[in-house]
Design a protein around this motif. Sequence first.
Motif, PDB file in Angstrom:
ATOM      1  N   LEU A  56      -2.217  -5.633  -6.502  1.00 46.31           N
ATOM      2  CA  LEU A  56      -2.689  -5.531  -5.122  1.00 46.31           C
ATOM      3  C   LEU A  56      -1.504  -5.560  -4.163  1.00 46.31           C
ATOM      4  O   LEU A  56      -1.425  -4.764  -3.217  1.00 46.31           O
ATOM      5  CB  LEU A  56      -3.645  -6.692  -4.836  1.00 46.31           C
ATOM      6  CG  LEU A  56      -4.456  -6.589  -3.557  1.00 46.31           C
ATOM      7  CD1 LEU A  56      -5.464  -5.469  -3.665  1.00 46.31           C
ATOM      8  CD2 LEU A  56      -5.165  -7.898  -3.270  1.00 46.31           C
ATOM      9  N   MET A  57      -0.572  -6.470  -4.421  1.00 45.55           N
ATOM     10  CA  MET A  57       0.602  -6.586  -3.548  1.00 45.55           C
ATOM     11  C   MET A  57       1.447  -5.318  -3.620  1.00 45.55           C
ATOM     12  O   MET A  57       1.907  -4.802  -2.597  1.00 45.55           O
ATOM     13  CB  MET A  57       1.438  -7.800  -3.953  1.00 45.55           C
ATOM     14  CG  MET A  57       0.838  -9.094  -3.438  1.00 45.55           C
ATOM     15  SD  MET A  57       1.558 -10.527  -4.227  1.00 45.55           S
ATOM     16  CE  MET A  57       3.217 -10.435  -3.626  1.00 45.55           C
ATOM     17  N   LEU A  58       1.635  -4.803  -4.835  1.00 49.19           N
ATOM     18  CA  LEU A  58       2.414  -3.565  -4.997  1.00 49.19           C
ATOM     19  C   LEU A  58       1.761  -2.409  -4.249  1.00 49.19           C
ATOM     20  O   LEU A  58       2.422  -1.656  -3.531  1.00 49.19           O
ATOM     21  CB  LEU A  58       2.507  -3.208  -6.477  1.00 49.19           C
ATOM     22  CG  LEU A  58       3.681  -3.795  -7.245  1.00 49.19           C
ATOM     23  CD1 LEU A  58       3.568  -3.448  -8.715  1.00 49.19           C
ATOM     24  CD2 LEU A  58       4.992  -3.247  -6.692  1.00 49.19           C
ATOM     25  N   ALA A  59       0.428  -2.290  -4.420  1.00 51.57           N
ATOM     26  CA  ALA A  59      -0.304  -1.204  -3.763  1.00 51.57           C
ATOM     27  C   ALA A  59      -0.210  -1.350  -2.249  1.00 51.57           C
ATOM     28  O   ALA A  59      -0.036  -0.374  -1.514  1.00 51.57           O
ATOM     29  CB  ALA A  59      -1.760  -1.213  -4.213  1.00 51.57           C
ATOM     30  N   TRP A  60      -0.294  -2.586  -1.787  1.00 53.46           N
ATOM     31  CA  TRP A  60      -0.247  -2.862  -0.351  1.00 53.46           C
ATOM     32  C   TRP A  60       1.113  -2.481   0.218  1.00 53.46           C
ATOM     33  O   TRP A  60       1.202  -1.792   1.236  1.00 53.46           O
ATOM     34  CB  TRP A  60      -0.559  -4.350  -0.131  1.00 53.46           C
ATOM     35  CG  TRP A  60      -0.653  -4.749   1.308  1.00 53.46           C
ATOM     36  CD1 TRP A  60       0.164  -5.579   1.997  1.00 53.46           C
ATOM     37  CD2 TRP A  60      -1.651  -4.310   2.239  1.00 53.46           C
ATOM     38  NE1 TRP A  60      -0.250  -5.692   3.291  1.00 53.46           N
ATOM     39  CE2 TRP A  60      -1.353  -4.920   3.486  1.00 53.46           C
ATOM     40  CE3 TRP A  60      -2.738  -3.451   2.161  1.00 53.46           C
ATOM     41  CZ2 TRP A  60      -2.124  -4.707   4.619  1.00 53.46           C
ATOM     42  CZ3 TRP A  60      -3.505  -3.238   3.296  1.00 53.46           C
ATOM     43  CH2 TRP A  60      -3.200  -3.865   4.506  1.00 53.46           C
ATOM     44  N   VAL A  61       2.163  -2.912  -0.454  1.00 52.67           N
ATOM     45  CA  VAL A  61       3.527  -2.598   0.000  1.00 52.67           C
ATOM     46  C   VAL A  61       3.734  -1.076  -0.019  1.00 52.67           C
ATOM     47  O   VAL A  61       4.268  -0.487   0.929  1.00 52.67           O
ATOM     48  CB  VAL A  61       4.568  -3.307  -0.903  1.00 52.67           C
ATOM     49  CG1 VAL A  61       5.971  -2.795  -0.624  1.00 52.67           C
ATOM     50  CG2 VAL A  61       4.509  -4.806  -0.682  1.00 52.67           C
ATOM     51  N   GLY A  62       3.263  -0.434  -1.088  1.00 52.59           N
ATOM     52  CA  GLY A  62       3.390   1.017  -1.196  1.00 52.59           C
ATOM     53  C   GLY A  62       2.672   1.726  -0.070  1.00 52.59           C
ATOM     54  O   GLY A  62       3.219   2.624   0.568  1.00 52.59           O
ATOM     55  N   LEU A  63       1.433   1.275   0.216  1.00 54.21           N
ATOM     56  CA  LEU A  63       0.650   1.918   1.276  1.00 54.21           C
ATOM     57  C   LEU A  63       1.299   1.707   2.639  1.00 54.21           C
ATOM     58  O   LEU A  63       1.350   2.630   3.460  1.00 54.21           O
ATOM     59  CB  LEU A  63      -0.758   1.343   1.294  1.00 54.21           C
ATOM     60  CG  LEU A  63      -1.795   2.148   0.510  1.00 54.21           C
ATOM     61  CD1 LEU A  63      -3.151   1.464   0.575  1.00 54.21           C
ATOM     62  CD2 LEU A  63      -1.920   3.556   1.038  1.00 54.21           C
TER      63      LEU A  63
END
Lengths: 557, 312
Positions: A168-175
């Motif tokens: 979730l954190m990775l996806a959030w940072v990516g987005l």
Amino acid sequence: MNLTWHIFKKDFRRLRLPALAWLLLLAAQVIVSERLLSVRSADLNWFLLTGTLFNLLEAVGLVVSYILVAFLVLDDPLVGTEMFWVTRPISGACLLGAKLIAIGLMLGFVPVLVWLPWWLYCGWGWGDIVHSTLRVLCVQTIAVAPALVIATLTNQIARFLLYSLLLLMLAWVGLLNLLTHWQEFPASLVETRLWMAAGLFLVCGAVVIGKQFLTRRLPPSVAILACGGTLAAAAAFWWPWDLTRIWQSDQKPMSGTERVSARIVQASFEAAKGNLVVECLLMGLPEDSISASGIADVELRWPDGTRFRQDHLKLSVRLGENKSLQHALMLQPVEEDSETNKHREEMAREFKRRALEIDWWKRRTSRAPGTGFDEAIVSATLVISQPIATRIKAEPPACSVWARITLRRPELLLELPLREDVQQSGKGMRMHVVQLKPEKRKPTKYGMVGKSLTVTVVYEQAPDVTEMHFFQVDRGDGNAAILSGSSAMSAFPISGKIVGAWMDITPPQLWRTDKWVDRPGWLESTTLSAVAYRESGGFNREIHTDRLVVQEPETGE
Amino acid sequence: MNIIETTGLAGNYWTTEFSQGWRTEVVHDVTLAVPAGSVFALLGANGAGKTTTIKLMMNLLAPTQGEARVLGVDSRQLGPREYSKIGYISENQKLPDWMSVRQLLDYCRPFYPTWDAALEKKLLAQFDLPPARKLKQLSRGMRMKARLLSSLAYRPTLLVLDEPFSGLDPLVRDEFVRGVLEVSELGDWSVFISSHDIEEVERLCDWIGVLDIGRMQFVESTESLLGRFRRIEISLAGGAARLGALPQDWLEPEQQGERVRFIASRYERDATERACCEQFPAAAVQAFPMTLREIYVVLARANRSKAKGAAA
């Protein structure tokens, strides 16, 4: 297949209590939906609270789906050497089949089954139901797919939650990173990149799931996931080719659009960002439709052969006054009251003398100034660099626009009398007039100041009704005015949306013996109409100009 | 025909220790063969690599070298067809604890075409398992018996038991062993058992393999092993004599006054007595049979001192 079914039955027995909780959660959502459409929604605070509760229930539902998948997979884990099933005559394919059946039935079939009576109650047609079903399945897949991938790579719920948090954190940072650079690229390229990233993640996730169930070798599966994740991230940030044209093919010309002509009327630089806005005027649009959206490829050319081109730009549209609504509502214009007209003409002369301008018809659909009933202005915005902008100013280029215009046709969904506690279903919508609240008004020389009535409406709307407006339709004088909601709060069922809208109703007025009065019997002849603007077709046009002269931005001085 | 065969089998675990190169090898070059119809015991101290060897054979871990063939199939290719003929019982194996004993049996039954309902009923009564009780509510011994029951009822061709006795009280052990023995008498079953509980294993096994620090020390039939080890006591008639260089297969020699004791690891009555007489003329030689446990302890000590010597 028998063994697959046997494992599924075991899983169902194992998860019967969480599954029951999931079912109750879904039922609670339906019950709250029903309450949201009741007369209690006249109370704004109650509607807000209940709507929030509904959204909360839906969010909890997604989290529960996510966790349920983890429990389901981790009941027969694929990682480790101590699993019970692995030394039993159970094949990985059989186990995968059982898990997919359980997920499909529990998290796909059951929600659709629970929502179906509600959809039928709301008057949705089969098209709406199929659309909603697909939407429910799609959202559930988005919730379930990452859970399935992570659960196949872990053997404990605690680790599953930890990895989920990391993802979730990775996806959030990516987005966040992606959104930061969003404006630097054409929207269609960003759309392609997102699709590519999602596609790569899904394919890679499917490979990992298959591989884990069939071979249970963790290191290769983790390596595949890492490669897939890296590729997806690379695609999201650096994919160079715009592929949206593959699925956004040219419009098939709709009949009646052959006579539509188009020309470039204006170009200007946006004051804030310096982007180039090219405006085209469309003339001869069909009477029963409006041009609502479009996509264009734009090319600038200079005599030395230099070209600057951007494809798949979204067109924004400003409409001229258009008769499509009259067609949809089957309004018959009635001759207007002569005494009132006479007074209005006098007023207009007076205003002109005082250099005032008042649009008596502003209740009607807003329109682009200077455009006729069958006209519209479409504009494309090009992201340009400073050197290009300087050159455009210094040396106006030739410009070509290849536009693909989509037309929408208004369609009357529901028409309710202006009375309290009336409700109706049909054409993908259920609407309930929950309150009519009279407001104070003050008579003046120019008319009654203030609104007459506030109407509170709650409605559930099918997902394929993408654009819908309310109109105050006066069957007595043949007028229709768009209503704007003074406040509208939404609850978002995955399959549609529930909206509470508070709109002002202004009665038609007549001039009688030196004062303004409401037209007698107006309330009986006025209805509240919900009109959807559905896509009806479209057409393509090539528009050229040899010299694109750009206006300087307004400085506001 | 061998029911299990391993050749140069090696396996390792992934670790979090970079200094160990992320992996640590726990089994090296294990070669063994389990004849069909036999009971094979893999003996070894804690951490010797017994469980890893079994996991490699059961396709729970992938070998890094060598191969294992189980029921004639490469262990990496073991699938439902082979598992329907294998009963695997390990204290580490996680049972579906939420099930009752009855539910466990109901769940397992459809997977096995050879499931014997009468045997299931008989074992259920013999093991005194409460069918309605959930597995998580059972004691350690009862859970082990539930594992055994769910693995015996389909009459497997091969029964693999990984440390089945650890943590069980003597009564349960006895019931367990009796269960295995009784059932194995019903058909031509092969049993592969790993344990450090040698007394229990001695009652069961025909073949023995000893594993030490991941390496197979020897594989031998129990009969042969028990036959070639003897505790020898020599009474010296002419008073104490100084022990000279003794043959290498005489282990742990010690002298107490006029008595000399050692373990003969290649005992043959005539040859050993002759050798004793050559070393200690006019001495009285007595040979005592040894238990498997005593033999194991002697061998373990000998290996350890050999390893120390090699390290020095």
